[in-house]
Design a protein around this motif. Structure first.
Motif, PDB file in Angstrom:
ATOM      1  N   ALA A 154      60.018  -8.273 -11.026  1.00  0.00           N
ATOM      2  CA  ALA A 154      59.702  -9.531 -10.356  1.00  0.00           C
ATOM      3  C   ALA A 154      58.306  -9.464  -9.750  1.00  0.00           C
ATOM      4  O   ALA A 154      57.509 -10.396  -9.846  1.00  0.00           O
ATOM      5  CB  ALA A 154      60.729  -9.827  -9.275  1.00  0.00           C
ATOM      6  N   LEU A 155      58.006  -8.350  -9.153  1.00  0.00           N
ATOM      7  CA  LEU A 155      56.678  -8.176  -8.549  1.00  0.00           C
ATOM      8  C   LEU A 155      55.591  -8.369  -9.585  1.00  0.00           C
ATOM      9  O   LEU A 155      54.589  -9.037  -9.335  1.00  0.00           O
ATOM     10  CB  LEU A 155      56.551  -6.780  -7.970  1.00  0.00           C
ATOM     11  CG  LEU A 155      57.025  -6.615  -6.541  1.00  0.00           C
ATOM     12  CD1 LEU A 155      57.043  -5.149  -6.186  1.00  0.00           C
ATOM     13  CD2 LEU A 155      56.140  -7.415  -5.611  1.00  0.00           C
ATOM     14  N   ALA A 210      55.660 -10.070 -12.154  1.00  0.00           N
ATOM     15  CA  ALA A 210      55.552 -11.505 -12.421  1.00  0.00           C
ATOM     16  C   ALA A 210      54.749 -12.190 -11.321  1.00  0.00           C
ATOM     17  O   ALA A 210      53.848 -12.990 -11.581  1.00  0.00           O
ATOM     18  CB  ALA A 210      56.942 -12.117 -12.529  1.00  0.00           C
ATOM     19  N   VAL A 211      55.069 -11.864 -10.113  1.00  0.00           N
ATOM     20  CA  VAL A 211      54.371 -12.496  -8.995  1.00  0.00           C
ATOM     21  C   VAL A 211      52.874 -12.219  -9.063  1.00  0.00           C
ATOM     22  O   VAL A 211      52.048 -13.114  -8.985  1.00  0.00           O
ATOM     23  CB  VAL A 211      54.923 -11.973  -7.652  1.00  0.00           C
ATOM     24  CG1 VAL A 211      54.021 -12.438  -6.508  1.00  0.00           C
ATOM     25  CG2 VAL A 211      56.339 -12.466  -7.427  1.00  0.00           C
ATOM     26  N   THR A 212      52.528 -10.949  -9.231  1.00  0.00           N
ATOM     27  CA  THR A 212      51.100 -10.627  -9.189  1.00  0.00           C
ATOM     28  C   THR A 212      50.369 -11.113 -10.437  1.00  0.00           C
ATOM     29  O   THR A 212      49.159 -11.271 -10.414  1.00  0.00           O
ATOM     30  CB  THR A 212      50.878  -9.111  -9.013  1.00  0.00           C
ATOM     31  OG1 THR A 212      51.542  -8.449 -10.083  1.00  0.00           O
ATOM     32  CG2 THR A 212      51.427  -8.623  -7.693  1.00  0.00           C
ATOM     33  N   ALA A 241      50.942 -14.014 -11.743  1.00  0.00           N
ATOM     34  CA  ALA A 241      50.804 -15.462 -11.617  1.00  0.00           C
ATOM     35  C   ALA A 241      49.364 -15.821 -11.273  1.00  0.00           C
ATOM     36  O   ALA A 241      48.696 -15.095 -10.552  1.00  0.00           O
ATOM     37  CB  ALA A 241      51.751 -15.976 -10.535  1.00  0.00           C
ATOM     38  N   ALA A 282      46.265 -17.172  -9.403  1.00  0.00           N
ATOM     39  CA  ALA A 282      46.006 -17.399  -7.985  1.00  0.00           C
ATOM     40  C   ALA A 282      45.525 -18.822  -7.803  1.00  0.00           C
ATOM     41  O   ALA A 282      44.414 -19.079  -7.388  1.00  0.00           O
ATOM     42  CB  ALA A 282      44.975 -16.394  -7.482  1.00  0.00           C
ATOM     43  N   GLY A 288      46.224 -21.231  -5.863  1.00  0.00           N
ATOM     44  CA  GLY A 288      46.218 -21.924  -4.588  1.00  0.00           C
ATOM     45  C   GLY A 288      47.569 -22.492  -4.234  1.00  0.00           C
ATOM     46  O   GLY A 288      47.803 -22.927  -3.122  1.00  0.00           O
ATOM     47  N   ALA A 289      48.490 -22.478  -5.193  1.00  0.00           N
ATOM     48  CA  ALA A 289      49.791 -23.065  -4.936  1.00  0.00           C
ATOM     49  C   ALA A 289      50.772 -22.052  -4.361  1.00  0.00           C
ATOM     50  O   ALA A 289      51.870 -22.386  -3.984  1.00  0.00           O
ATOM     51  CB  ALA A 289      50.360 -23.643  -6.232  1.00  0.00           C
ATOM     52  N   GLN A 290      50.334 -20.800  -4.306  1.00  0.00           N
ATOM     53  CA  GLN A 290      51.215 -19.724  -3.894  1.00  0.00           C
ATOM     54  C   GLN A 290      51.101 -19.498  -2.389  1.00  0.00           C
ATOM     55  O   GLN A 290      50.001 -19.422  -1.849  1.00  0.00           O
ATOM     56  CB  GLN A 290      50.776 -18.461  -4.624  1.00  0.00           C
ATOM     57  CG  GLN A 290      51.888 -17.483  -4.845  1.00  0.00           C
ATOM     58  CD  GLN A 290      51.400 -16.328  -5.676  1.00  0.00           C
ATOM     59  OE1 GLN A 290      50.291 -16.362  -6.201  1.00  0.00           O
ATOM     60  NE2 GLN A 290      52.218 -15.307  -5.794  1.00  0.00           N
ATOM     61  N   ASP A 291      52.226 -19.370  -1.698  1.00  0.00           N
ATOM     62  CA  ASP A 291      52.171 -19.222  -0.250  1.00  0.00           C
ATOM     63  C   ASP A 291      52.276 -17.772   0.193  1.00  0.00           C
ATOM     64  O   ASP A 291      51.587 -17.343   1.101  1.00  0.00           O
ATOM     65  CB  ASP A 291      53.285 -20.056   0.388  1.00  0.00           C
ATOM     66  CG  ASP A 291      53.028 -21.540   0.214  1.00  0.00           C
ATOM     67  OD1 ASP A 291      51.858 -21.941   0.297  1.00  0.00           O
ATOM     68  OD2 ASP A 291      53.988 -22.289  -0.025  1.00  0.00           O
ATOM     69  N   ILE A 292      53.187 -17.046  -0.455  1.00  0.00           N
ATOM     70  CA  ILE A 292      53.387 -15.637  -0.110  1.00  0.00           C
ATOM     71  C   ILE A 292      53.197 -14.822  -1.386  1.00  0.00           C
ATOM     72  O   ILE A 292      53.779 -15.162  -2.417  1.00  0.00           O
ATOM     73  CB  ILE A 292      54.810 -15.413   0.460  1.00  0.00           C
ATOM     74  CG1 ILE A 292      55.049 -16.285   1.690  1.00  0.00           C
ATOM     75  CG2 ILE A 292      55.045 -13.929   0.753  1.00  0.00           C
ATOM     76  CD1 ILE A 292      54.229 -15.908   2.906  1.00  0.00           C
ATOM     77  N   THR A 293      52.388 -13.787  -1.321  1.00  0.00           N
ATOM     78  CA  THR A 293      52.206 -12.935  -2.485  1.00  0.00           C
ATOM     79  C   THR A 293      52.909 -11.607  -2.210  1.00  0.00           C
ATOM     80  O   THR A 293      53.312 -11.330  -1.081  1.00  0.00           O
ATOM     81  CB  THR A 293      50.720 -12.667  -2.767  1.00  0.00           C
ATOM     82  OG1 THR A 293      50.205 -11.873  -1.692  1.00  0.00           O
ATOM     83  CG2 THR A 293      49.928 -13.959  -2.862  1.00  0.00           C
ATOM     84  N   ALA A 294      53.069 -10.828  -3.240  1.00  0.00           N
ATOM     85  CA  ALA A 294      53.714  -9.525  -3.060  1.00  0.00           C
ATOM     86  C   ALA A 294      52.795  -8.463  -3.613  1.00  0.00           C
ATOM     87  O   ALA A 294      52.145  -8.662  -4.641  1.00  0.00           O
ATOM     88  CB  ALA A 294      55.039  -9.490  -3.792  1.00  0.00           C
ATOM     89  N   THR A 295      52.705  -7.332  -2.916  1.00  0.00           N
ATOM     90  CA  THR A 295      51.853  -6.259  -3.418  1.00  0.00           C
ATOM     91  C   THR A 295      52.639  -4.961  -3.456  1.00  0.00           C
ATOM     92  O   THR A 295      53.472  -4.705  -2.599  1.00  0.00           O
ATOM     93  CB  THR A 295      50.612  -6.047  -2.529  1.00  0.00           C
ATOM     94  OG1 THR A 295      51.039  -5.929  -1.175  1.00  0.00           O
ATOM     95  CG2 THR A 295      49.641  -7.190  -2.662  1.00  0.00           C
TER      96      THR A 295
END
Lengths: 166, 166, 166, 166, 166, 166, 166, 166
Positions: free
Chosen positions: A12-13, A15-17, A19, A21, A23-30
């Motif tokens: 999942a991470l 996928a998140v990273t 995505a 950037a 501007g539509a993303q509120d919380i990112t994961a690292t």
């Protein structure tokens, strides 16, 4: 944590990273190095240098610029704290070995300003820690007789944890 | 404020600052970037770099050496705060791009001391913000793969507000 | 500059700065002390203290946090540079005398953190320089035997230029 | 990123971070504020203070101690950079408002040493940014006439993004 | 003080400082610039640069490394404080112009370390202040378009007080 | 140097420094501790503390704020450099013992700001070095179990050279 | 090294360090923590706090003021580096727990200056490491909810190596 | 201490430090310069330079990076504190003369980063203090007209104590 759940989380991470950037993303994961991994890498780097008779300091930084682990071997010179930590920071924040940074500055004098950025030390001995192509930290060694020897110990530290960097 | 009055004020300002600094003047007037403008330029520079996949920090300084706006994009390396703010300060206080400063030092070694002045960073990526020939601030970007790419984003920031710099 | 034009400029400035900071403004204008005024105030403060046998330093800051004038009188103790400049900065940035700041901290312990802000020195001897109610700078004196005596010299410096602060 | 995938990622993250730090974990995952969110919170805090006629600086830190956004409003005093950034850092790293930190020090003198830690500023105006009980950053405002007024603007900044802090 | 007595004192001083530093001496005497002289030199240097349209800062240091006078002319860039004070300190402590220091470093790379000593700035614009061969201070100017132009203003400052440097 | 000449020089110096600082003076003269005297005082202070079994550092500053002599006794704790040098600087620049400074701050909370001036350490152990009423330097000791014990060693250092302080 | 020889060495060392510091000694010998011991103590302290759910940093200093080991546990707040290292330094250089230092300052306001010495942090969580009565280092923990909880983890670190501190 | 016992201690020390750093060692022993030796070396270096008419500062560091002795000769320039202490630190921590360090950097540009490590000054005048091949400290001199002349005085300091370095 069950192994399976962790795998899902990391997937999942990714996928998140991955995505955009946009501007539509509120919380990112690292992804961050655990102290477990950071400490083990530092111990391995120190052991390698000690075995060869070098009196060194070892430092590990994470991608946020936080020092995670530092070990000063017996008899390491006073300046090795500043030297090892800066090499580790430099490798973590620039994403390449400090020998490469030094070479780049030497070959391209107009980039000499790099050495003026606080914390940046263009001197062999530091190496980035990566998960695939993603830089997640840096390790630095200081005190061996030559930057290449410092770097060999840094590499030994990374090698020790390489297969778990995923 | 009514548009007309503002125009008068700015015209008067131009007169004030054009007056000879003959020692007879007690109070001077200076034009300053508003936070409105500074923030918009910073956002535009960040958007440009983000769109190209660069993870950067952006800084805007005013002519008095005060930081007006700073944005750290997602995933920008730790050192980009120091790098972006110093590029912006350098451009604001020296009134030229940081690439020009780096080139000048390289071509004229006796000016190498410039790099030893606190806050001065001779590394491409910063550009002055001007009203005509008058320097009113500077913008700096750090984190893109090369000073020219950083500078392109800085220029995008200035372009966004160019027609209101008067 | 003709007197008349200057009057217009300043009047216009007053209009500009009185306008609501509603985000619609692109360039603002600020009134700044000239070096002419700053230097004269510093000289007057030093003369007053010297006449009374006090060996002091005097500093004048503008509203942007830039040092405009500094004079170390003969025999002034080494620490008076740090002390005078910080008193002047404190008065300029907080807009009140440093004695008032010290009193406020003493009477309200939960504001003690003020003294931890870099450059803030809650010790009598500094005073704001104002045009009407608008703070345009600060002056600080250090080295006299007591903050009240330092402040009296600061006040003498302001008095010297008072009628031109408009 | 599709909404659904993100939900999975965050859920997975929660699982990761809830796992016991038993030494068996190699890579951890942390939730970070996006610049999108950080910048919006800073803008809202600045707007609130500006509307009330306060000339302030606003800063947002993430949980790693990195400055994410900084805005200096028109006419904000020079010291507000140091003050706002330290309030934001303090709230982010200690996980409580800076007013609470100041009160705790006042009521328990043996904890006065807190104020001696670099970056810690026990002065009202800073507030932590949370996702549920998890501290993910801090916001700080400086320049309003009183810490409670600074804090009200910080709270306005958080309120603006509250429903997306999940 | 009667002129005659002063002459005696200075003659005596010369004798004191000429005495061999053989360990037998308990108290030495040093000649120091008065604030009268330091301030006048700074004013003259600033006037010279202002007349030529250069916006500069001027600093005067004494032989003990204490700043005696500093003036920031109207519109001088923020970095000129650091630049002017360091040029003045460098000239005072090394006893030669900063242009000579820069040239020496350029021609003899093994002396490049000089630039790493805190406060030393090898950049044209500073000049020592001497009584005969004895260095008693230094003056530095920054902000003109070129170190030679800065130095010309420094020289104007020294020229103004030259005949009283005895 | 013949004794007689020296006496004349010092007498002349006294005349110079007693003269009113009326602005008419171009060059002033100051009496300085010789390294001969400073070093002897430091050695005596160290010997006194060592004899009593205290492991200390000793520092001597001159009136210009320059460190003249520093000795770290065997086994003195790391912090004693900072502590001893600051006590010596404080005594030299404020002209009183550091115990008096600490007492003054304790009894008069509005002077607490004194402790915020760089280099000032209000902690017993430092004492001014005087020629009559004229402060010409300061000595500081750190590492003994209590400020009074540190101060006793400082006093032993001064006593050793007292009769030559003229 | 054979066990027997080591015992002789240490016994000899004890003799050396017990010798009067009478000035006749040219080379002294000091006992130092090995990285082996320092690292093990740090790991044990971190494990104790992690087990209790506290996210902390741990630092170990030697008696010379050199950092020997530092570990930042997963999720420890940014300020814990400065806090843990200063607690460890304070305990090592003052030879007592940081809680005792804080208490001493609270009960004796004239010793408040202690907190102004660089590196000294009077905040519970640090403890000296001793061989008998001889202080050979210090350990510090930061991040637990309360100085007593930090100190308990420091004590667990010392306990782990206690029987080898001889 | 009886001479015989000391010899045994030192012999034992040699054994201890020669032992492989195999992780099995808990407490190590290090030989340290006594203040007796450090101070005598500094005095001899200063005397040599003074005799030649050079006005210098002298510093001695131990192997742990602690300043042991500092002497500022009469009339030595302000910057000589920073210069002498850094030369001494550099020689102590790198184990070679500072002239060798400067030469190495000049001949091998990729090692230029050495000069960026805090405290390292690649400028002639510093020399390591050794017991056989073991570096136990460093001495540095600054203020003579040329690094070779500074180094000659450093060597005179070492020569004075050479036969007791065992």
């Amino acid at each position: 944590m069950p192994k399976g759940l962790k795998t899902v989380a990391i997937a999942a991470l990714a996928a998140v990273t991955a995505a955009p950037a946009a501007g539509a993303q509120d919380i990112t994961a690292t992804r961050q190095l655990s102290i477990h991994l950071a400490s083990e890498a530092a111990q391995a780097a120190l052991a390698q240098c000690t075995q060869q008779g070098y009196r060194v300091s070892v430092a590990v930084y994470d991608r946020s610029g936080l020092l995670r682990a530092y070990l000063r071997g017996d008899g390491a010179s006073p300046h090795t704290y500043d030297s090892a930590t800066r090499k580790a920071f430099t490798a973590a924040t620039l994403g390449r070995t400090t020998a490469e940074v030094a070479k780049r500055i030497h070959e391209n004098p107009e980039s000499a300003g790099l050495a003026n950025i606080p914390g940046i030390l263009p001197l062999g001995g530091g190496a980035p820690i990566k998960i695939g192509d993603e830089v997640v930290g840096g390790i630095g060694v200081a005190g061996a007789p030559g930057g290449d020897k410092d770097e060999a110990c840094s590499n030994a530290g990374i090698a020790k944890v390489q297969d778990r960097l995923k």
